[in-house]
Design a protein around this motif. Structure first.
Motif, PDB file in Angstrom:
ATOM      1  N   LEU A 100       0.522  -1.473  -0.658  1.00  0.00           N
ATOM      2  CA  LEU A 100      -0.139  -0.105   0.519  1.00  0.00           C
ATOM      3  C   LEU A 100       1.081   1.111   0.021  1.00  0.00           C
ATOM      4  CD1 LEU A 100      -2.396  -1.268   3.364  1.00  0.00           C
ATOM      5  CD2 LEU A 100      -2.976  -1.327   0.330  1.00  0.00           C
ATOM      6  N   LEU A 103      -0.651   4.957  -1.330  1.00  0.00           N
ATOM      7  CA  LEU A 103      -1.641   5.687   0.314  1.00  0.00           C
ATOM      8  C   LEU A 103      -1.336   6.623   1.319  1.00  0.00           C
ATOM      9  CD1 LEU A 103      -3.744   2.662   1.549  1.00  0.00           C
ATOM     10  CD2 LEU A 103      -4.521   4.402  -0.179  1.00  0.00           C
ATOM     11  N   THR A 108      -4.690   7.476   5.701  1.00  0.00           N
ATOM     12  CA  THR A 108      -4.805   6.151   6.167  1.00  0.00           C
ATOM     13  C   THR A 108      -5.162   5.453   7.786  1.00  0.00           C
ATOM     14  OG1 THR A 108      -4.057   5.319   4.243  1.00  0.00           O
ATOM     15  CG2 THR A 108      -4.383   3.941   5.335  1.00  0.00           C
TER      16      THR A 108
END
Length: 360
Positions: A100, A103, A108
């Motif tokens: 990820l 992000l 997040t």
């Protein structure tokens, strides 16, 4: 000279931002470029939580007898909330494995911390509602069916989700930090600070009312059960064994056994969550702060999302039968949940009668 100092400070900031960040301070693997120990703990718990709660949901789907008690609605609500906790834990797991990278770390971290806090609040409030439901069932057995209707249950469950979503919402507007669930992200651990006012707000409106409700209701339930047992024993000693032949000795036994199962679930929940709550309050007041304690207490509390399946398996014979039926159906030629639906069309089982109208 000043320009050289500025260059040195900027280079140290770059090195700090690029250096590995592990909450436990150990277990970093240069080969895998990740914190192996943290990734292993979170992945292991994620797999246990998702698989355990899927089992609970499917067993409730395949065992109609479990729907005899209205508390099954709250238990299934907890199972769905805990399943979503497990799915949410895929975010830090995949982040530690560098899946990820694109992000925004700040966003997040905030969204993940908020979601997990809301979902665990749903479990906590559901446990309090279960204790109130059992208290009403034992103290007012004749009026229970009119007080606890399916419509009121649905409204109560909706209010649980709404209340849990609203109580942690101020954290999105800069008032405090809802928990340490996102502290595997550097920004969460170092830049997002707790606030004593917000922590007191959560403790006053969530932790304290839920704990006091559970203590009062279960304390009253067990006091009533002891009183009934004492009266039955005295009656048996006075009039002989004829009273037990009339069935009075087992009056209320199923409710008492079921209350014991629910009490075990509630006790395990608070045993696993108490270190986290205490650390949350201590860290918010700046009395104690340690990243390792933050990680351990947080994931110890999250591990509770798996425990309900284990407690049911050890304590509830009906759940064990449903679990056995589920495994037999999975291994039989008739695959999938269609077999469960066929099993539901068997002999009728006692269920609470639905209310003719929705009267809240």
């Amino acid at each position: 000279m000043r320009a050289e100092l500025n260059m040195n400070s900027s280079s140290s900031d770059v090195n700090q931002s690029s250096s590995p960040f592990c909450l436990l301070g150990l277990g970093y693997s240069h080969t895998l470029n990740t914190c192996v120990l943290e990734a292993a703990v979170i992945l292991f718990l994620t797999i246990l939580i998702i698989s355990g709660n899927l089992v609970v949901i499917f067993v409730f789907h395949c065992a109609p007898l479990l729907h005899h008690h209205t508390t099954s609605h709250f238990i299934q609500t907890m199972a769905y909330a805990d399943l979503l906790v497990g799915v949410s834990c895929l975010v830090p797991s995949l982040s530690l494995l560098h899946y990820l990278k694109g992000l925004d770390e700040e966003l997040t971290c905030q969204v993940f911390g908020y979601l997990v806090s809301v979902l665990k609040s749903v479990s906590m409030v559901s446990l309090a509602c279960i204790s109130v439901d059992r208290y009403i069932a034992i103290t007012q057995p004749f009026s229970y069916a009119t007080l606890v209707t399916p419509c009121r249950l649905r409204v109560c469950i909706g209010l649980i989700w709404l209340y849990s979503a609203l109580i942690f919402l101020p954290s999105f507007f800069g008032w405090g930090k809802p928990g340490y669930h996102g502290d595997i992200f550097r920004w969460c651990a170092t830049s997002w600070q707790t606030d004593p006012g917000f922590s007191s707000f959560i403790a006053a409106l969530l932790y304290a009312p839920a704990a006091l409700t559970v203590c009062f209701t279960y304390g009253s339930i067990f006091r009533i059960c002891r009183q009934h047992t004492r009266e039955i024993t005295q009656r048996h000693a006075r009039f002989g064994p004829q009273e037990s032949e009339r069935g009075e000795h087992c009056e209320g036994c199923p409710d008492k056994r079921y209350a014991m199962v629910l009490f075990r679930i509630t006790s395990v929940f608070y045993v696993l969550w108490m270190p986290y709550i205490l650390y949350f309050l201590l860290e918010s007041t700046r009395l104690y702060r340690h990243l390792v304690a933050s990680f351990l207490t947080t994931w110890l509390a999250i591990s509770n999302s798996f425990c309900n399946c284990l407690i049911y398996s050890l304590s509830n014979s009906v759940f064990r039968k449903g679990l056995g039926r589920l495994f037999r159906q999975l291994c039989s030629p008739c695959q999938g949940l269609g077999c469960c639906m066929e099993g539901k069309n068997g002999p009728a089982l006692p269920r609470p009668l639905p209310a003719p109208a929705c009267h809240v």
